[in-house]
Design an enzyme around this catalytic site. Sequence first.
Site, PDB file in Angstrom:
ATOM      1  N   ARG A   1     -32.899  19.548 -28.381  1.00 15.83           N
ATOM      2  CA  ARG A   1     -33.672  20.515 -28.185  1.00 15.83           C
ATOM      3  C   ARG A   1     -34.148  21.132 -29.496  1.00 15.83           C
ATOM      4  O   ARG A   1     -35.271  21.309 -29.674  1.00 15.83           O
ATOM      5  CB  ARG A   1     -33.016  21.832 -27.594  1.00 15.83           C
ATOM      6  CG  ARG A   1     -33.289  21.748 -25.993  1.00 15.83           C
ATOM      7  CD  ARG A   1     -32.034  21.907 -25.037  1.00 15.83           C
ATOM      8  NE  ARG A   1     -32.379  21.578 -23.886  1.00 15.83           N
ATOM      9  CZ  ARG A   1     -31.890  20.571 -23.181  1.00 15.83           C
ATOM     10  NH1 ARG A   1     -31.426  19.528 -24.248  1.00 15.83           N
ATOM     11  NH2 ARG A   1     -32.193  20.120 -22.049  1.00 15.83           N
TER      12      ARG A   1
ATOM     13  N   ASP B  92     -39.929  46.192 -15.839  1.00 17.59           N
ATOM     14  CA  ASP B  92     -40.414  45.223 -16.762  1.00 17.59           C
ATOM     15  C   ASP B  92     -41.376  45.790 -17.714  1.00 17.59           C
ATOM     16  O   ASP B  92     -42.326  46.962 -17.528  1.00 17.59           O
ATOM     17  CB  ASP B  92     -40.970  44.004 -15.930  1.00 17.59           C
ATOM     18  CG  ASP B  92     -40.607  42.847 -16.725  1.00 17.59           C
ATOM     19  OD1 ASP B  92     -39.707  41.896 -16.486  1.00 17.59           O
ATOM     20  OD2 ASP B  92     -41.543  42.526 -17.584  1.00 17.59           O
TER      21      ASP B  92
END
Lengths: 202, 282
Positions: B38, B146
């Site tokens: 990664r 959110d």
Amino acid sequence: MPLIRKPASPPETPAPDDRNIAEMLIEGSDDERWTAARRTTLLPEALPLLTTALSKERIARVREAIFTALAKMGSSESAAVIIPYLRSDDAAQRTAALDALRAMPGAAAVHLPGLLKDADADVRLLACEIARVLPADDASRLLEELIERELNPNVCAAAIEVLAETGTAASLKVLGQCATRFPEEPFLAFAIKTARDRIGSR
Amino acid sequence: MDDTQQITEDEFKRLADFLYRRTGMVFTETKRYYVERRIIERIVATSSRSFAGYFAYLRSETRNEVEHLINAFTVNETYFYREDHQLACLSSDLLKERVTAKRPGDTIRIWSVPCSTGEEPYSIAIWLLENWKDVDAYDIEIVGSDIDTRVLEAAAEGIFGKRALMRLSPELIERYFHGLDDERWQILEDLRQSVRFSRVNLIETKETRPQGRFDVIFCRNVLIYFDDESRRIAAENLYDNLLPGGFICLGHTESMSRISPLFEVCRYSGAIVYRRPQELRA
């Protein structure tokens, strides 16, 4: 389907009147001082209020909120209020002050050259950790200068640990010189080897 | 640098130390291959010429590279019953403690923040209906919040695809959803009405305060992205939003102890959670 939607519950802690914040910050209950500390930054006289409150406050969570408020202000002046607590005899206070300064890197950076030259080795040691949150070039330059003049091997070790993260090939010379200055300190030799390996691995 | 190259052991350690300090994520040598792939992907994606160049770029916090790297390591996909060991802890331990000071009919408030498209708050509702014997004895208010109003609109609509439902049994899907077509299911109306959604920025006290106080907060995999100042403010806001003795559940890679001394650590058989102390500590 027994779960049913409830109407929104009203907030249980209404925001205090701004006029009362200053009073609450010093004389309120623990909850009131906590709430006031979190709202003080809204006031023009926030800095002197927080300075006074911090000097009097004994409850850890309220102190934490005061430190956060000072960090949120993010000025050189608010950082200056925190710095004396790096000298506290209480380890929790030193850590709280360090964490707060790390949360305001721009403001803390103004004071860092002075802290790295402080007469107190413990302060210099903590200042190395503040350097970690600076841009790598700035941190490395300050720490390399420190290592060149530093006589305390523990402070050198703290600086070297940070330099292992921020340093470049240009840092290797200073690290090598440090190793020769403290030949009797095996832990420092180990720290220097680790830093050199990490910096110089490519 | 191209994607066929490797990073050295020292480079791996340098990055692992940085990530631990910055996010609390721990990467040991056993995860080296996973991490290495990664990192190299990010080195290539950022057109960095070397690990050293990439590391300097990462530390400079330019263009949210820390966030990109964290995203490369974490499962960003949200789905029903994700980290269900915490849901099990909720029904077996946390609520048991919370109701000791409540009477039947009292309100229990649970907050899912950030809630993204609603999988977590709906999961909490379904889990409690299925697994908590006292679910009918209390008025349970579940709030999902959110910062992104688009995901909140989707959450209120409650339409999900196969991948979001992959952890649910066919029986649960049958019980709590109705099929719209072969690929989409919608949460039943009654359940949708059981969850209230609101827009909240966790680091804005003026937005968190009106949500009131909760018995349990699920705040998973968001603090990891914040810088030191934002984390401090968010932790204090969350403290304010908890009732004394209330619990907060973080993501499995996160530790509140690294962020703030305000909370107590509580270790249960299924999860580690954090609690706002009942009594003030000097």
